[in-house]
Write an enzyme that holds these catalytic residues in place. Structure first.
Site, short mmCIF file in Angstrom:
data_model
loop_
_atom_site.label_atom_id
_atom_site.label_comp_id
_atom_site.label_asym_id
_atom_site.label_seq_id
_atom_site.Cartn_x
_atom_site.Cartn_y
_atom_site.Cartn_z
N LYS A 119 0.84 -1.20 0.00
CA LYS A 119 0.00 0.00 0.00
C LYS A 119 0.87 1.25 0.00
CE LYS A 119 -3.76 -1.98 2.81
NZ LYS A 119 -4.91 -2.37 1.99
N GLU A 203 -2.34 7.33 7.99
CA GLU A 203 -3.06 8.35 7.23
C GLU A 203 -4.18 8.95 8.05
OE1 GLU A 203 -3.96 5.97 3.68
OE2 GLU A 203 -5.95 5.56 4.45
N HIS A 238 -14.29 -2.64 8.88
CA HIS A 238 -13.58 -2.35 7.63
C HIS A 238 -13.70 -3.48 6.60
CE1 HIS A 238 -12.11 1.00 9.83
NE2 HIS A 238 -11.42 0.26 10.67
N ARG A 294 -7.10 -7.94 -9.10
CA ARG A 294 -7.80 -9.22 -9.32
C ARG A 294 -9.27 -8.92 -9.55
NH1 ARG A 294 -10.50 -9.09 -4.33
NH2 ARG A 294 -9.21 -8.23 -2.67
P1 ADP Z 1 -12.97 -7.70 -1.97
O1 ADP Z 1 -12.48 -6.30 -1.94
O2 ADP Z 1 -12.91 -8.37 -3.30
O3 ADP Z 1 -14.24 -7.87 -1.27
P2 ADP Z 1 -11.71 -8.82 0.33
O4 ADP Z 1 -10.59 -8.05 0.92
O5 ADP Z 1 -13.02 -8.84 1.02
O6 ADP Z 1 -11.84 -8.42 -1.19
O7 ADP Z 1 -11.18 -10.30 0.16
C1 ADP Z 1 -11.63 -11.11 -0.91
C2 ADP Z 1 -12.10 -12.44 -0.43
O8 ADP Z 1 -11.04 -13.36 -0.44
C3 ADP Z 1 -12.69 -12.43 0.94
O9 ADP Z 1 -13.85 -13.21 0.94
C4 ADP Z 1 -11.59 -13.03 1.77
O10 ADP Z 1 -12.11 -13.70 2.89
C5 ADP Z 1 -10.97 -13.98 0.80
N1 ADP Z 1 -9.57 -14.19 1.05
C6 ADP Z 1 -8.62 -13.25 1.11
N2 ADP Z 1 -7.41 -13.81 1.32
C7 ADP Z 1 -7.62 -15.15 1.42
C8 ADP Z 1 -6.78 -16.27 1.64
N3 ADP Z 1 -5.47 -16.14 1.81
N4 ADP Z 1 -7.34 -17.48 1.67
C9 ADP Z 1 -8.66 -17.62 1.48
N5 ADP Z 1 -9.51 -16.61 1.26
C10 ADP Z 1 -9.00 -15.38 1.24
P1 ADP Z 2 -7.98 -3.71 2.95
O1 ADP Z 2 -6.71 -4.07 2.27
O2 ADP Z 2 -8.18 -4.40 4.23
O3 ADP Z 2 -9.14 -3.77 2.00
P2 ADP Z 2 -8.22 -0.80 2.71
O4 ADP Z 2 -7.09 0.13 2.72
O5 ADP Z 2 -8.88 -1.06 1.41
O6 ADP Z 2 -7.75 -2.17 3.37
O7 ADP Z 2 -9.29 -0.29 3.75
C1 ADP Z 2 -10.38 -1.07 4.13
C2 ADP Z 2 -11.50 -0.19 4.67
O8 ADP Z 2 -11.05 0.60 5.78
C3 ADP Z 2 -12.03 0.81 3.68
O9 ADP Z 2 -13.01 0.26 2.85
C4 ADP Z 2 -12.58 1.89 4.60
O10 ADP Z 2 -13.85 1.56 5.08
C5 ADP Z 2 -11.64 1.88 5.76
N1 ADP Z 2 -10.60 2.91 5.60
C6 ADP Z 2 -9.44 2.79 4.92
N2 ADP Z 2 -8.73 3.93 4.96
C7 ADP Z 2 -9.45 4.80 5.69
C8 ADP Z 2 -9.25 6.16 6.12
N3 ADP Z 2 -8.16 6.84 5.79
N4 ADP Z 2 -10.22 6.75 6.88
C9 ADP Z 2 -11.32 6.07 7.22
N5 ADP Z 2 -11.56 4.79 6.87
C10 ADP Z 2 -10.64 4.16 6.11
MG MG Z 3 -9.51 -2.68 0.33
#
Ligand code: ADP
Ligand code: ADP
Ligand code: MG
Length: 666
Positions: A119, A203, A238, A294
């Site tokens: 990130k 952040e 989140h 993806r």
């Molecule tokens: P999206 O933004 O597509 O919703 P998520 O961060 O929710 O992505 O993760 C995608 C999906 O993949 C989720 O259902 C999560 O539980 C699953 N997932 C992520 N990493 C793994 C892993 N290492 N093994 C199995 N499932 C995974």
């Molecule tokens: P992940 O890899 O777990 O998906 P993200 O960076 O996409 O992590 O953040 C997941 C969630 O956390 C976002 O969908 C949002 O709801 C919350 N989030 C992320 N960054 C911020 C921020 N700067 N302020 C408030 N909420 C945040």
């Molecule tokens: Mg995300």
């Protein structure tokens, strides 16, 4: 150059594997599945033309094994591998390994995965590309004092994120400078254990933001488009719970601006294939958060509003074709909403549930409703993988139509055997603030009281339906075999009892700890039930699948009752309630002394013993509580008696079927 794909291996499991193979089959491809030992009978294996075992249940030993998957690809003659989401989908080494083996990786170039994998590094790149960022620090220097100073500069509250993070792990909101050192240490620990890398970024924490992401697609000929946006603001910890497209309130200008930013982001890393650029938006501003390299879980809502099949697009791009549509040609029609149906218990802080899906009805029969699932009734949700049961996707001409359909789809969904978030999702769909599109990432926390109400006692409608079900079931059985073994059983009433206007039986149900006795008087076409709230005339028919067409004081109702052991799960008016039927025959067996053995219902740990040796107990009293998979099971006295011997102490581990205590006649 076109490199036709003829055989596609899907390196994944569950709903996404099934979904990818459906499209592949529709395109005339041969499909190959891989499976772990836990998945030998899984749906994705059944759907595939061929399936290869790749190792034991834990993902590390199967779905994450690059060598085993490539081996299966070679054996099956697969010329391409689709990684789905999760598992190896964002693993650059896997993309490289496919390339080296001469197999097409259906995804972006390994270099793009690497560029977006961190990130922090991604944010640095995006800064250069002119994509707006949340104010923050994403540098290399990880000195604790420096990070604390940066947090001060940014201004509290701040969010610490694992740079290698995903799935909400390693994320900490910090409200003040005093809390910073401890939160940092804990984020680093979590990041280290989940991702093997303790690097973090800091952040500005936005307090009422929306999560809006843009679906992008690029081909290998320099074309890159966006397929509009999705709003995934309804989250818990989140993590996305509800996703929809388009984002409510989005103006064409803003869509174009976000679309352009997303395309710029993709171009900056030489992207190819399907990707999602996630933004966080507050007020008039939107900021880049991360890019998921993806296909996303929530891609079906985009498919619904564009009428496109994104997996088909992926396969075309992977074999070297150009994108099927130009930016201007991409439709945007109607509105779509997806919810993730999970095996988790909202009443226990959404604890994941494992076990068998004894009964499963998903609403794919409804119009404008799509269900993506990797399980069938009778399948098991195991501890090894994500406990998602299905994605339910509805669409409508406009948002309100989709919202109404979502509620109907969730009302038509039935799961017995595991706790699910169905009722919670339905409460979201039914909430006026959801209909009004008052969306931000605090939606669930703000409406918690309505979305997660305290359990209510069973109502008379449910009791009436449960009683009708039992009476119909027993009538059917006693018509088949008159119970000669137990002449005193109320069910053994000779044929003809229907003619006796005074004939009645007493039924006992248990609603958690409460016993409810209901007297049922037989009438020519039904029963009069003496329910807690008064007498109700009940008639109706039960089908073999548990469907009931009932009339309660003349009001016709459709319902379903599913019996598993003595548990009756009653689905009516979109709600559900489980009660236990205290079977008089089982109770009478116990009374004869043959059923004095009280055994553990499952392997687990004794967490409570409610009685002492020599204590007299009444029927139904809680005796011992066994915990397994974080679920508590109470073993209750099947009859009045006296505790003769306790076989275990609190903290002991017990096997399924182990005798817990001996009950003797008092
Ligand atoms: P999206 O933004 O597509 O919703 P998520 O961060 O929710 O992505 O993760 C995608 C999906 O993949 C989720 O259902 C999560 O539980 C699953 N997932 C992520 N990493 C793994 C892993 N290492 N093994 C199995 N499932 C995974
Ligand atoms: P992940 O890899 O777990 O998906 P993200 O960076 O996409 O992590 O953040 C997941 C969630 O956390 C976002 O969908 C949002 O709801 C919350 N989030 C992320 N960054 C911020 C921020 N700067 N302020 C408030 N909420 C945040
Ligand atoms: Mg995300």
């Amino acid at each position: 150059m076109i490199r036709p794909i003829r055989t596609l291996l899907v390196a994944n499991r569950g709903e996404i594997a099934v979904r990818v193979m459906r499209t592949a089959k529709a395109l005339g491809l041969r499909t190959v599945a891989v499976y772990s030992q836990a998945d030998a009978d899984a749906l994705h294996v059944a759907v595939a033309d061929e399936a290869y075992p790749i190792g034991p249940a834990p993902a590390r030993e199967s779905y994450l094994r690059i060598d085993a998957i490539l081996e299966a690809a070679k054996k099956s003659g697969a010329d391409a591998i689709h990684p789905g989401y999760g598992f190896l989908s964002e693993n650059a080494a896997f993309a490289d390994a496919c390339e080296q083996a001469g197999i097409v990786f259906v995804g972006p170039p390994a270099s793009a995965i690497r560029a977006m994998g961190s990130k922090s590094a991604a944010k640095a790149l995006m800064e250069k590309a002119g994509v707006p960022l949340v104010p923050g620090y994403h540098g290399e220097d990880q000195d604790a004092a420096l990070l604390a100073r940066e947090a001060e500069r940014i201004g509290f509250p701040v969010l610490i994120k694992a740079s290698a993070g995903g799935g909400g792990k390693g994320m900490k909101v910090v409200r003040s400078a005093e809390d910073f050192p401890e939160a940092l240490a804990s984020a680093q620990r979590e990041a280290k254990s989940a991702f093997g890398d303790d690097k973090v970024l800091v952040e500005k924490y936005l307090t009422t933001p929306r999560h809006i992401e843009v679906q992008v697609f690029a081909d290998s000929h320099g074309n890159c488009v966006y397929l509009h946006e999705r709003d995934c603001s309804i989250q818990r910890r989140h993590q996305k719970v509800v996703e929809e497209a388009p984002a409510p309130g989005m103006t064409p200008e803003r869509r174009a601006a976000m679309g352009k930013a997303a395309v710029d982001a993709a171009k900056a890393v030489g992207y190819r294939g399907a990707g999602t650029v996630e933004f966080i938006a507050e007020g008039d501003h939107f900021y880049f958060m991360e890019m998921n390299t993806r296909l996303q879980v929530e891609h079906p809502v985009t498919e619904a509003i564009t009428g496109q099949d994104l997996v088909a697009w992926q396969l075309r791009v992977a074999q070297g074709e150009t994108l099927p549509l130009t930016q201007e040609e991409i439709p945007l029609q109607g509105h779509a909403i997806e919810v993730r149906l999970y095996a988790e218990d909202p009443a226990r802080d959404f604890l994941p549930q494992v076990g068998r899906l004894d009964h499963l009805v998903l609403p794919s029969h409804l119009d404008h409703t799509r269900v993506d699932t990797g399980v069938r009734a009778g399948d098991t949700v195991s501890i090894h993988y994500d406990p998602m049961i299905a994605k339910i996707i509805v669409s409508g001409a406009d948002r309100l139509e989709a919202v109404r359909r979502l509620e109907a789809a969730l009302a038509a969904t039935e799961v017995v055997g595991l706790a699910t978030n169905r009722v919670f999702l339905k409460a979201i769909a039914a909430h006026p603030a959801f209909a009004a599109a008052e969306l931000d990432t605090n939606f669930i926390a703000r409406h918690q009281d309505v979305l997660l109400p305290a359990p209510t006692p069973v109502d008379d409608t449910v009791l009436a339906l449960a009683a009708l079900f039992v009476l119909k079931e027993e009538a059917r059985q006693s018509a088949e075999t008159v119970d000669a073994a137990d002449p005193w059983s109320p069910w053994g009433l000779a044929p003809g009892w229907r003619l006796n206007r005074d004939a009645h039986v007493d039924l006992t149900f248990a609603d958690r700890d409460e016993r409810i006795a209901i007297r049922a008087h037989f009438r020519p076409h039904g029963f009069i039930l003496a329910l807690p709230g008064g007498d109700v005339a009940v008639e109706g028919e039960a089908e073999a699948d548990g469907s009931l067409r009932a009339r309660l004081d003349g009001v016709a109702l459709s319902a379903r009752v599913i019996r598993t052991g003595n548990r009756l799960t009653v689905f009516v008016r979109g709600g559900e309630h489980a009660v236990d039927f205290i079977d008089p025959r089982l109770a009478s067996q116990a009374a004869t002394g043959t059923a004095g053995r009280l055994v553990a219902p499952m392997p687990g740990t004794i967490i409570r013993i409610a009685v002492e040796e020599g204590q007299e107990v009444t029927k139904g009293a809680a005796l011992v509580v066994v915990e397994a998979m974080k679920m508590e099971h109470t073993v209750a006295a099947p009859r009045d008696g006296k505790v003769k011997a306790l076989k275990f102490a609190v903290g002991d581990l017990v096997d399924e079927g182990a005798e817990l205590l001996v009950l003797e006649d008092a």
